[in-house]
Design an enzyme around this catalytic site. Structure first.
Site, PDB file in Angstrom:
ATOM      1  N   SER A   1     -13.227  -5.079   2.713  1.00  0.00           N
ATOM      2  CA  SER A   1     -14.254  -4.414   1.886  1.00  0.00           C
ATOM      3  C   SER A   1     -15.670  -4.782   2.331  1.00  0.00           C
ATOM      4  O   SER A   1     -16.539  -5.082   1.500  1.00  0.00           O
ATOM      5  CB  SER A   1     -14.062  -4.754   0.406  1.00  0.00           C
ATOM      6  OG  SER A   1     -12.872  -4.204  -0.093  1.00  0.00           O
ATOM      7  N   PRO A   2     -15.946  -4.745   3.647  1.00  0.00           N
ATOM      8  CA  PRO A   2     -17.303  -5.093   4.102  1.00  0.00           C
ATOM      9  C   PRO A   2     -18.351  -4.065   3.710  1.00  0.00           C
ATOM     10  O   PRO A   2     -19.547  -4.331   3.825  1.00  0.00           O
ATOM     11  CB  PRO A   2     -17.134  -5.166   5.628  1.00  0.00           C
ATOM     12  CG  PRO A   2     -16.033  -4.194   5.920  1.00  0.00           C
ATOM     13  CD  PRO A   2     -15.068  -4.349   4.770  1.00  0.00           C
TER      14      PRO A   2
ATOM     15  N   TYR B   1       0.836  -1.189   0.000  1.00  0.00           N
ATOM     16  CA  TYR B   1       0.000   0.000   0.000  1.00  0.00           C
ATOM     17  C   TYR B   1       0.876   1.247   0.000  1.00  0.00           C
ATOM     18  O   TYR B   1       1.647   1.477   0.920  1.00  0.00           O
ATOM     19  CB  TYR B   1      -0.913   0.035   1.219  1.00  0.00           C
ATOM     20  CG  TYR B   1      -1.875  -1.121   1.346  1.00  0.00           C
ATOM     21  CD1 TYR B   1      -2.248  -1.895   0.246  1.00  0.00           C
ATOM     22  CD2 TYR B   1      -2.426  -1.451   2.574  1.00  0.00           C
ATOM     23  CE1 TYR B   1      -3.132  -2.957   0.369  1.00  0.00           C
ATOM     24  CE2 TYR B   1      -3.314  -2.510   2.708  1.00  0.00           C
ATOM     25  CZ  TYR B   1      -3.659  -3.262   1.621  1.00  0.00           C
ATOM     26  OH  TYR B   1      -4.538  -4.311   1.746  1.00  0.00           O
TER      27      TYR B   1
END
Length: 329
Positions: free
Chosen positions: A203-204, A56
Site C-alpha cells: 500500500s505505498p 485473495y
C-alpha cells in the site's frame, strides 16, 4: 527498471513490484482479462516482482497470476502468502501457523499458481496461538524440499522477527509503508536492517488515495472494502486527508510527475533495501507506476515531503479495530 536485493540470502527483485490483490477482490469490480494483461504489461516494463496470497479472491488470485505467467515463469519473481484462513464462500476463519497448515497451504498455492517453486513465501499474519519457531521451522522444511526459495513475514513485531530469523534466515518483511503510514520507521525498519532483512512496502500509494483519484466515497464502488474496513476513507477522515493529497499534488507539479509517482519515488528513496509493491488492476496505472522509477528527488524535495507528511499525519487508523488486532504480533 533496476534490481534490488532483499535480505542476505540472494533474493533479487525489480526495484518496484506489483501487488495483485485488487485484481480479484476488495477494491470493487474485477476483470480477469484486463488483470492478466496488466501483469503481462508489468513484465514487459521490467516490473517482475509479483505479490499474491492464497486468501485473495479467495484462492483465485493465485490462479490468475499463474495464468498470466504461463510460459513466462523465468521472467517473474513470484511471492505469495499463507496464514489468513478463508473458506471457499469467502468467509474468514482466523489465522493459522501450525506446521500441518503451512505444508498444506504451500502445496495448494503451488498447484493454483501452476509452478514448481515459490520464490518468496510469506507468513501473512502471525498466529498468536502457535510459536513462531514452529511456523518458520515448517517453512524452512519447504526450502529444504525445494518448494520455496526464500522466506518472508508480514506485519510481524520486532521480537517475532528476531525469533523467526534465528530459526531460518528471513529475506523480507512486508508491512504497510507510505507517506501517510510511517509507523515502521520507529522500530520495524531499524530491526530488519540490523538483521539484514529486506523490506517490502505494501500500500505505498495509501490504498490508492495518494494518487489523487479518490476525492470522496462516491469515487469508490459500493462493493469496495475501503468504504467499510479502512477508517481513513470514512467521510470525516477522508475530508481531512484530502489536504495531504492536495499538498502532494502541489509538490508533484513542481517535480514534474504525478502524485502517485511522487509517493512511490519517496518510498523507493528510503533505502536500497526497500521495495514498494503498488497494487493496480489496469495497464494504464502500472505504466504510470513504473514511471516512478525515473523520478529523482533532491534533498530539498525530500525535506518538503517529510514536513508535509510527518509521522501520524493521516486522519484515522490504517485498519478498523479487527484488522489492527492481527498486525504487529
Amino acid at each position: 527498471m533496476n534490481a534490488r536485493t532483499l535480505g542476505s540470502q540472494g533474493l533479487t527483485v525489480s526495484e518496484q513490484g506489483l501487488g495483485c490483490m485488487g485484481m480479484s477482490e476488495f477494491y470493487g469490480s474485477t476483470d480477469e482479462g484486463e488483470a492478466i494483461a496488466t501483469i503481462q504489461r508489468a513484465l514487459e516494463l521490467g516490473v517482475t516482482f509479483l505479490d499474491s496470497a492464497d486468501m485473495y479472491g479467495p484462492f483465485v488470485n493465485e490462479q490468475l497470476v499463474g495464468k498470466a505467467i504461463a510460459g513466462r515463469r523465468d521472467e517473474a519473481v513470484v511471492a505469495t502468502k499463507f496464514g489468513n484462513v478463508r473458506g471457499q464462500d469467502g468467509s474468514f476463519g482466523g489465522v493459522r501457523g501450525d506446521a500441518e497448515y503451512v505444508r498444506q497451504a504451500c502445496d495448494d498455492s503451488l498447484r493454483r499458481l501452476g509452478i514448481d517453486t515459490i520464490d518468496l513465501y510469506y507468513q501473512h499474519r502471525v498466529d498468536p496461538q502457535v510459536p513462531i519457531e514452529e511456523t518458520v521451522g515448517a517453512m524452512a522444511e519447504l526450502v529444504e524440499a525445494g518448494k520455496v526459495r526464500y522466506l518472508g513475514l508480514s506485519e510481524a513485531a520486532p521480537e517475532t522477527i528476531r525469533r523467526a530469523h534465528a530459526v531460518h534466515p528471513i529475506s523480507a518483511l512486508q508491512t504497510e509503508y507510505s507517506l501517510w503510514e510511517r509507523g515502521v520507521e520507529q522500530e520495524i525498519l531499524p530491526t530488519v536492517r540490523e538483521l539484514g532483512i529486506g523490506f517490502v512496502a505494501y500500500s505505498p500509494l495509501g490504498r490508492g488515495f495518494l494518487t489523487g483519484a479518490i476525492r470522496s466515497q462516491d469515487d469508490l464502488e459500493e462493493s469496495d472494502a475501503r468504504r467499510q474496513r479502512f477508517p481513513r476513507f470514512e467521510h470525516a477522515n477522508l475530508e481531512r486527508n484530502l489536504a495531504l493529497v492536495e499538498r502532494l499534488e502541489e509538490i508533484a507539479g513542481r517535480v514534474g510527475c504525478t502524485p502517485g509517482q511522487l509517493a512511490l519515488a519517496w518510498v523507493s528513496s528510503r533505502g536500497d533495501d526497500v521495495v514498494p509493491i503498488p497494487g493496480t488492476k489496469r495497464r494504464g496505472r502500472v505504466e504510470e507506476n513504473a514511471g516512478a522509477a525515473g523520478v529523482r528527488l533532491d534533498e530539498a524535495t525530500l525535506r518538503e515531503l517529510d514536513e508535509a507528511f510527518p509521522f501520524g499525519a493521516a486522519s484515522g487508523d490504517r485498519y478498523a479495530e479487527q484488522g489492527l488486532r492481527s498486525v504487529n504480533r
